[in-house]
Write an enzyme that holds these catalytic residues in place. Sequence first.
Site, short mmCIF file in Angstrom:
data_model
loop_
_atom_site.label_atom_id
_atom_site.label_comp_id
_atom_site.label_asym_id
_atom_site.label_seq_id
_atom_site.Cartn_x
_atom_site.Cartn_y
_atom_site.Cartn_z
N GLY A 35 0.73 -1.14 0.04
CA GLY A 35 -0.14 0.08 0.10
C GLY A 35 0.77 1.19 0.04
O GLY A 35 0.86 2.08 -0.86
N HIS A 36 1.94 1.28 0.86
CA HIS A 36 2.75 2.50 0.93
C HIS A 36 3.46 2.48 -0.44
O HIS A 36 3.85 3.75 -0.90
CB HIS A 36 3.61 2.40 2.18
CG HIS A 36 3.29 2.04 3.41
ND1 HIS A 36 3.23 1.23 4.20
CD2 HIS A 36 2.62 3.13 4.04
CE1 HIS A 36 2.86 1.49 5.44
NE2 HIS A 36 2.42 2.60 5.33
N GLY A 146 -3.35 7.02 1.19
CA GLY A 146 -4.20 5.86 0.68
C GLY A 146 -5.80 5.97 1.13
O GLY A 146 -6.20 6.70 2.27
N ASP A 149 -7.43 4.57 4.68
CA ASP A 149 -8.01 5.43 5.87
C ASP A 149 -8.82 6.68 5.21
O ASP A 149 -8.52 7.94 5.04
CB ASP A 149 -6.89 5.89 6.41
CG ASP A 149 -5.98 4.84 7.27
OD1 ASP A 149 -6.53 4.38 8.10
OD2 ASP A 149 -4.80 4.56 6.61
N ILE A 175 -4.80 -0.79 -1.98
CA ILE A 175 -4.19 -1.93 -2.27
C ILE A 175 -4.45 -3.19 -1.23
O ILE A 175 -4.48 -2.98 -0.24
CB ILE A 175 -2.72 -1.68 -2.43
CG1 ILE A 175 -2.32 -0.59 -3.31
CG2 ILE A 175 -2.14 -2.95 -3.13
CD1 ILE A 175 -2.83 -0.54 -4.58
N ARG A 186 -0.95 -3.37 10.41
CA ARG A 186 -1.22 -4.16 11.57
C ARG A 186 -1.13 -5.50 11.21
O ARG A 186 -1.56 -6.24 12.24
CB ARG A 186 -2.77 -3.67 12.13
CG ARG A 186 -2.76 -2.14 12.58
CD ARG A 186 -4.08 -1.49 12.85
NE ARG A 186 -4.04 -0.06 13.20
CZ ARG A 186 -4.14 0.19 14.58
NH1 ARG A 186 -4.37 -0.84 15.44
NH2 ARG A 186 -4.21 1.29 14.88
#
Length: 263
Positions: A35-36, A146, A149, A175, A186
């Site tokens: 995702g990052h 993203g 959140d 993603i 997490r």
Amino acid sequence: MKIFNDIASWQTTRQQIATDKTLGVVMTMGALHKGHLSLIKQSQQDNEYTLVTIFVNPTQFNNQGDFDNYPNTWQQDVDLLTMEGVDFLLSPHKEMIYPDNYNYQINEKSLSQILCGASRPGHFGGMLTIVMKLLNIAQANNAYFGEKDYQQFQLIKGMAQAFFIPTNIVSCPIIREEDGLAFSSRNLRLDESARNKAGYFAQTIRQSHDIEQVRNTLIANHITIDYLEDIDNRRFAAVIIDDVRLIDNFPLAEITKLTKENA
């Protein structure tokens, strides 16, 4: 990749970047995942330079245990960012970020009171405060967040508009892993059983427009619901699985699309 632990050193470097070259910033708390990386790739596509920040922000954790257990993967993160060709990494110390001892805070009075805000008192105040600080420190042309959140993104976008922050706030799609679970730092805290349950959660919330049916299915499978709500044609969900809090959201139109595909 140049690594900065000192804010002043970064600011000196920022001033040396030519005014006709754009800078993108991706703010993280480390434990980097795909995702990052999607945010980083978008920044690299849009800008000549990309700055990544790593700072585990203590003021946005309403649960001390959550903060204490947050994954620390510093060297893995540095290696990953280097491999991805990131230009700059800023990882300042807490004392540099909070010389005021968090006496000055950014708070929002409406959107921050529902969903995650209702169950995590102080979370969004801490989040908005650190993002404001990092926006001012980075002085980037574009900042990437993203949609996992989504409530956070909306609050950051609103804050930037309210305070006339010149940085463009850019949203990027969620993603997901193969079973539909959104990538999250997490997820690293889930054992095999909890991870399977998390994947079931991600799939179940997309199965029906009937939110009560979804709620009952999750409860029947021993998944603790923090919230499950449809707001503005979007479904928002937060659950707790083995003491790990997971969130998700998506447009309700995705349910209709899946229903047609499976018909």
